[in-house]
Design a protein around this motif. Structure first.
Motif, PDB file in Angstrom:
ATOM      1  N   VAL A 126       0.856  -1.180   0.000  1.00 31.75           N
ATOM      2  CA  VAL A 126       0.000   0.000   0.000  1.00 31.75           C
ATOM      3  C   VAL A 126       0.895   1.234   0.000  1.00 31.75           C
ATOM      4  CG1 VAL A 126      -2.020  -1.034   1.121  1.00 31.75           C
ATOM      5  CG2 VAL A 126      -0.166  -0.098   2.522  1.00 31.75           C
ATOM      6  N   ARG A 127       0.311   2.349  -0.416  1.00 32.25           N
ATOM      7  CA  ARG A 127       1.052   3.615  -0.426  1.00 32.25           C
ATOM      8  C   ARG A 127       0.133   4.689   0.156  1.00 32.25           C
ATOM      9  NH1 ARG A 127       3.304   3.916  -5.726  1.00 32.25           N
ATOM     10  NH2 ARG A 127       1.255   4.562  -6.451  1.00 32.25           N
ATOM     11  N   PHE A 128       0.559   5.239   1.303  1.00 32.91           N
ATOM     12  CA  PHE A 128      -0.201   6.288   1.963  1.00 32.91           C
ATOM     13  C   PHE A 128       0.729   7.449   2.276  1.00 32.91           C
ATOM     14  CE2 PHE A 128      -2.557   2.420   3.531  1.00 32.91           C
ATOM     15  CZ  PHE A 128      -3.652   2.603   2.699  1.00 32.91           C
ATOM     16  N   GLY A 129       0.142   8.626   2.431  1.00 34.34           N
ATOM     17  CA  GLY A 129       0.959   9.786   2.755  1.00 34.34           C
ATOM     18  C   GLY A 129       0.209  10.764   3.625  1.00 34.34           C
ATOM     19  N   GLY A 130       0.950  11.720   4.161  1.00 37.59           N
ATOM     20  CA  GLY A 130       0.358  12.742   5.007  1.00 37.59           C
ATOM     21  C   GLY A 130       1.401  13.344   5.927  1.00 37.59           C
ATOM     22  N   MET A 131       0.951  13.827   7.078  1.00 37.61           N
ATOM     23  CA  MET A 131       1.824  14.520   8.027  1.00 37.61           C
ATOM     24  C   MET A 131       2.289  13.569   9.128  1.00 37.61           C
ATOM     25  SD  MET A 131       3.190  17.459   8.891  1.00 37.61           S
ATOM     26  CE  MET A 131       2.212  18.658   7.967  1.00 37.61           C
ATOM     27  N   VAL A 132       3.597  13.562   9.384  1.00 36.93           N
ATOM     28  CA  VAL A 132       4.140  12.769  10.491  1.00 36.93           C
ATOM     29  C   VAL A 132       3.854  13.513  11.794  1.00 36.93           C
ATOM     30  CG1 VAL A 132       6.198  11.753  11.526  1.00 36.93           C
ATOM     31  CG2 VAL A 132       5.964  11.814   9.037  1.00 36.93           C
ATOM     32  N   VAL A 133       3.066  12.899  12.672  1.00 35.30           N
ATOM     33  CA  VAL A 133       2.699  13.554  13.927  1.00 35.30           C
ATOM     34  C   VAL A 133       3.462  12.994  15.116  1.00 35.30           C
ATOM     35  CG1 VAL A 133       0.411  14.219  13.115  1.00 35.30           C
ATOM     36  CG2 VAL A 133       0.708  12.003  14.206  1.00 35.30           C
ATOM     37  N   ASN A 134       4.105  11.832  14.944  1.00 37.73           N
ATOM     38  CA  ASN A 134       4.867  11.264  16.047  1.00 37.73           C
ATOM     39  C   ASN A 134       5.926  10.305  15.511  1.00 37.73           C
ATOM     40  OD1 ASN A 134       5.648  10.886  18.680  1.00 37.73           O
ATOM     41  ND2 ASN A 134       3.926   9.567  19.240  1.00 37.73           N
ATOM     42  N   VAL A 135       7.072  10.279  16.171  1.00 38.26           N
ATOM     43  CA  VAL A 135       8.158   9.349  15.845  1.00 38.26           C
ATOM     44  C   VAL A 135       8.565   8.671  17.153  1.00 38.26           C
ATOM     45  CG1 VAL A 135      10.468   9.067  14.891  1.00 38.26           C
ATOM     46  CG2 VAL A 135       8.962  10.865  13.995  1.00 38.26           C
ATOM     47  N   ILE A 136       8.477   7.346  17.187  1.00 39.01           N
ATOM     48  CA  ILE A 136       8.786   6.590  18.400  1.00 39.01           C
ATOM     49  C   ILE A 136       9.964   5.670  18.111  1.00 39.01           C
ATOM     50  CG2 ILE A 136       7.892   4.998  20.138  1.00 39.01           C
ATOM     51  CD1 ILE A 136       5.046   5.921  19.170  1.00 39.01           C
ATOM     52  N   ASN A 137      11.075   5.914  18.799  1.00 36.84           N
ATOM     53  CA  ASN A 137      12.276   5.092  18.613  1.00 36.84           C
ATOM     54  C   ASN A 137      12.345   4.010  19.675  1.00 36.84           C
ATOM     55  OD1 ASN A 137      13.478   8.151  17.783  1.00 36.84           O
ATOM     56  ND2 ASN A 137      13.891   6.484  16.351  1.00 36.84           N
ATOM     57  N   HIS A 138      12.421   2.756  19.219  1.00 34.36           N
ATOM     58  CA  HIS A 138      12.673   1.630  20.108  1.00 34.36           C
ATOM     59  C   HIS A 138      14.102   1.147  19.865  1.00 34.36           C
ATOM     60  CE1 HIS A 138       8.596   1.518  21.527  1.00 34.36           C
ATOM     61  NE2 HIS A 138       8.105   1.350  20.309  1.00 34.36           N
ATOM     62  N   GLU A 139      14.501   0.121  20.587  1.00 32.77           N
ATOM     63  CA  GLU A 139      15.888  -0.341  20.490  1.00 32.77           C
ATOM     64  C   GLU A 139      16.242  -0.807  19.078  1.00 32.77           C
ATOM     65  OE1 GLU A 139      18.940  -3.531  22.635  1.00 32.77           O
ATOM     66  OE2 GLU A 139      16.879  -3.300  23.365  1.00 32.77           O
ATOM     67  N   ARG A 140      15.318  -1.519  18.413  1.00 35.85           N
ATOM     68  CA  ARG A 140      15.644  -2.078  17.100  1.00 35.85           C
ATOM     69  C   ARG A 140      14.688  -1.622  15.992  1.00 35.85           C
ATOM     70  NH1 ARG A 140      16.761  -6.299  20.664  1.00 35.85           N
ATOM     71  NH2 ARG A 140      18.938  -7.011  20.587  1.00 35.85           N
ATOM     72  N   GLU A 141      13.818  -0.693  16.282  1.00 33.03           N
ATOM     73  CA  GLU A 141      12.878  -0.247  15.264  1.00 33.03           C
ATOM     74  C   GLU A 141      12.392   1.168  15.561  1.00 33.03           C
ATOM     75  OE1 GLU A 141       9.662  -3.045  15.488  1.00 33.03           O
ATOM     76  OE2 GLU A 141       8.689  -1.977  17.136  1.00 33.03           O
ATOM     77  N   THR A 142      11.825   1.792  14.537  1.00 34.82           N
ATOM     78  CA  THR A 142      11.224   3.122  14.669  1.00 34.82           C
ATOM     79  C   THR A 142       9.798   3.051  14.153  1.00 34.82           C
ATOM     80  OG1 THR A 142      13.369   4.198  14.332  1.00 34.82           O
ATOM     81  CG2 THR A 142      11.400   5.551  14.025  1.00 34.82           C
ATOM     82  N   LEU A 143       8.881   3.676  14.877  1.00 39.32           N
ATOM     83  CA  LEU A 143       7.489   3.758  14.462  1.00 39.32           C
ATOM     84  C   LEU A 143       7.169   5.187  14.044  1.00 39.32           C
ATOM     85  CD1 LEU A 143       5.775   1.690  17.325  1.00 39.32           C
ATOM     86  CD2 LEU A 143       6.640   0.862  15.111  1.00 39.32           C
ATOM     87  N   LEU A 144       6.595   5.327  12.857  1.00 39.91           N
ATOM     88  CA  LEU A 144       6.133   6.626  12.377  1.00 39.91           C
ATOM     89  C   LEU A 144       4.614   6.658  12.443  1.00 39.91           C
ATOM     90  CD1 LEU A 144       8.288   7.103   9.126  1.00 39.91           C
ATOM     91  CD2 LEU A 144       8.769   7.975  11.426  1.00 39.91           C
ATOM     92  N   GLU A 145       4.072   7.629  13.150  1.00 37.53           N
ATOM     93  CA  GLU A 145       2.628   7.826  13.166  1.00 37.53           C
ATOM     94  C   GLU A 145       2.309   8.948  12.188  1.00 37.53           C
ATOM     95  OE1 GLU A 145      -0.966   9.415  16.060  1.00 37.53           O
ATOM     96  OE2 GLU A 145       0.888   8.695  16.982  1.00 37.53           O
ATOM     97  N   VAL A 146       1.481   8.624  11.199  1.00 35.50           N
ATOM     98  CA  VAL A 146       1.182   9.571  10.124  1.00 35.50           C
ATOM     99  C   VAL A 146      -0.317   9.813  10.048  1.00 35.50           C
ATOM    100  CG1 VAL A 146       1.316   9.959   7.621  1.00 35.50           C
ATOM    101  CG2 VAL A 146       3.216   8.851   8.812  1.00 35.50           C
ATOM    102  N   ALA A 147      -0.688  11.104  10.006  1.00 27.36           N
ATOM    103  CA  ALA A 147      -2.070  11.488   9.732  1.00 27.36           C
ATOM    104  C   ALA A 147      -2.251  11.470   8.219  1.00 27.36           C
ATOM    105  CB  ALA A 147      -2.359  12.883  10.296  1.00 27.36           C
ATOM    106  N   VAL A 148      -3.095  10.566   7.740  1.00 23.08           N
ATOM    107  CA  VAL A 148      -3.175  10.239   6.309  1.00 23.08           C
ATOM    108  C   VAL A 148      -4.035  11.239   5.546  1.00 23.08           C
ATOM    109  CG1 VAL A 148      -3.917   8.488   4.649  1.00 23.08           C
ATOM    110  CG2 VAL A 148      -2.824   7.797   6.787  1.00 23.08           C
ATOM    111  N   GLN A 149      -3.524  11.643   4.368  1.00 23.64           N
ATOM    112  CA  GLN A 149      -4.270  12.449   3.403  1.00 23.64           C
ATOM    113  C   GLN A 149      -4.299  11.695   2.074  1.00 23.64           C
ATOM    114  OE1 GLN A 149      -1.608  15.919   4.203  1.00 23.64           O
ATOM    115  NE2 GLN A 149      -3.500  17.094   4.002  1.00 23.64           N
TER     116      GLN A 149
END
Length: 198
Positions: free
Chosen positions: A57-80
């Motif tokens: 899938v391909r989605f886009g929008g504004m990144v509202v949060n970035v969460i760094n864990h030890e071995r991964e990063t989570l991007l929370e995106v408000a989709v447009q």
């Protein structure tokens, strides 16, 4: 008959060229290899996420949060919604949220409050909150991303009319006649419009 085959081949070549040109507008990192990508809208996937599990899938929008864990990063995106070049459409409302998992470190300052387009595979949904409101987040494993920039473009609005130009003061006796005639802007206004660029 030979001429007809040549014309047919030319039409096929032009069609292929248009197809390639359309794909070339989408950055390589988010192009993907699924021909159905452009038809997989946010609403369609969220209505039946199990059906699309494992699909690109391909989605886009504004990144509202970035969460760094030890071995991964989570991007929370408000989709447009995306345009034909896979850019987020600035004048469209936000549709929901996606959590994109990247198997490594991403610098939060490079992503937070930036426009992005994400390419990934659907892994499911999860419950979450936006403020005090309960909602569902779509989850995806990130394959590629494109960070976009927003710049201002000057646009002149109004209409053009054919007639005597502003520098043709002396009528028919003006030296250089008939160069006073032409298309000139009427009641024009210049506005600033934000545009999404690489």
């Amino acid at each position: 008959m030979m001429k007809l085959k040549t014309i047919y081949s030319a039409f096929l070549g032009v069609g292929f060229l248009f197809t390639i040109t359309g794909c070339a507008d989408i950055p390589h990192a988010i192009r993907g290899n699924d021909p159905q990508l452009s038809t997989m809208t946010w609403t369609k996937v969220m209505n039946d996420p199990a059906l699309y599990k494992g699909q690109q899938v391909r989605f886009g929008g504004m990144v509202v949060n970035v969460i760094n864990h030890e071995r991964e990063t989570l991007l929370e995106v408000a989709v447009q919604s995306l345009d034909s070049s896979a850019k987020p459409e600035l004048d469209k409302p936000y549709l929901g949220r996606v959590i994109a998992r990247y198997p490594g470190y991403l610098e939060p300052l490079s992503f937070r409050n930036r426009l992005v387009t994400l390419l990934g595979t659907v892994t499911g949904t999860t419950s979450g909150k936006i403020g005090s409101a309960n909602t569902r987040f779509l989850q995806m494993d990130l394959i590629g991303y494109q960070i976009w920039h927003v710049s201002d473009r000057l646009i002149t609005t109004g209409y053009w009319d054919y007639g005597v130009g502003p520098y043709w003061d002396n009528g028919w006796d003006t030296p250089g006649y008939p160069y006073g005639w032409g298309w000139y802007p009427q009641d024009s206004t210049t506005i600033v419009q934000p545009v999404v660029t690489r």
